[in-house]
Write a protein that holds these residues in place. Structure first.
Motif, mmCIF file in Angstrom:
data_model
loop_
_atom_site.group_PDB
_atom_site.id
_atom_site.type_symbol
_atom_site.label_atom_id
_atom_site.label_comp_id
_atom_site.label_asym_id
_atom_site.label_seq_id
_atom_site.Cartn_x
_atom_site.Cartn_y
_atom_site.Cartn_z
ATOM 1 N N GLY A 11 -32.645 -23.962 -48.212
ATOM 2 C CA GLY A 11 -31.703 -22.879 -48.469
ATOM 3 C C GLY A 11 -30.650 -22.774 -47.385
ATOM 4 N N LYS A 12 -31.075 -22.842 -46.139
ATOM 5 C CA LYS A 12 -30.131 -22.791 -45.018
ATOM 6 C C LYS A 12 -29.150 -23.963 -45.084
ATOM 7 N N TYR A 13 -29.660 -25.144 -45.386
ATOM 8 C CA TYR A 13 -28.822 -26.342 -45.467
ATOM 9 C C TYR A 13 -27.767 -26.200 -46.566
ATOM 10 N N LEU A 14 -28.202 -25.776 -47.740
ATOM 11 C CA LEU A 14 -27.274 -25.649 -48.864
ATOM 12 C C LEU A 14 -26.233 -24.563 -48.604
ATOM 13 N N ILE A 15 -26.630 -23.475 -47.967
ATOM 14 C CA ILE A 15 -25.677 -22.423 -47.614
ATOM 15 C C ILE A 15 -24.647 -22.956 -46.621
ATOM 16 N N GLU A 16 -25.110 -23.723 -45.630
ATOM 17 C CA GLU A 16 -24.188 -24.327 -44.659
ATOM 18 C C GLU A 16 -23.189 -25.253 -45.339
ATOM 19 N N LYS A 17 -23.633 -25.922 -46.397
ATOM 20 C CA LYS A 17 -22.766 -26.849 -47.137
ATOM 21 C C LYS A 17 -21.886 -26.119 -48.156
ATOM 22 N N THR A 20 -23.727 -22.065 -53.335
ATOM 23 C CA THR A 20 -24.368 -20.816 -53.724
ATOM 24 C C THR A 20 -25.525 -21.145 -54.658
ATOM 25 N N GLN A 21 -26.381 -20.165 -54.870
ATOM 26 C CA GLN A 21 -27.490 -20.372 -55.808
ATOM 27 C C GLN A 21 -26.965 -20.631 -57.214
ATOM 28 N N THR A 22 -25.908 -19.948 -57.595
ATOM 29 C CA THR A 22 -25.319 -20.139 -58.924
ATOM 30 C C THR A 22 -24.832 -21.574 -59.098
ATOM 31 N N GLU A 23 -24.167 -22.106 -58.085
ATOM 32 C CA GLU A 23 -23.701 -23.497 -58.152
ATOM 33 C C GLU A 23 -24.868 -24.468 -58.210
ATOM 34 N N ALA A 24 -25.907 -24.198 -57.448
ATOM 35 C CA ALA A 24 -27.083 -25.069 -57.452
ATOM 36 C C ALA A 24 -27.759 -25.075 -58.817
ATOM 37 N N VAL A 25 -27.802 -23.922 -59.483
ATOM 38 C CA VAL A 25 -28.365 -23.842 -60.836
ATOM 39 C C VAL A 25 -27.578 -24.750 -61.779
#
Length: 73
Positions: A11-17, A20-25
């Motif tokens: 989660g921290k990695y994806l936020i740094e990149k 968002t959760q919506t984009e990941a979905v």
């Protein structure tokens, strides 16, 4: 009362990149509740099929990244 968990490494990695959760979905085609767990539950260990979908996203961000960088197996 629900247990409080800290942000996961993934989660921290994806936020740094900037993901968002919506984009990941959208990118992974995972259920919103699964993505929520991936981002927020440091104790969550996903299934093999979920890992495969997450790795597809991660490889777009960094081809050298390994799933072991984010989950303890």
């Amino acid at each position: 009362m629900p247990k409080i968990t800290k942000k996961s490494k993934l989660g921290k990695y994806l936020i740094e990149k900037g993901y968002t959760q919506t984009e990941a979905v959208k990118v992974t085609n995972l259920d919103r509740s699964t993505v929520h767990k991936i981002y927020n539950d440091s104790n969550y260990t996903p299934s093999g099929s979920t890992i495969k979908k997450v790795m597809k996203l991660l490889k777009k961000l960094d081809p050298k990244v390994k799933i072991e960088d984010f989950f303890n197996f």
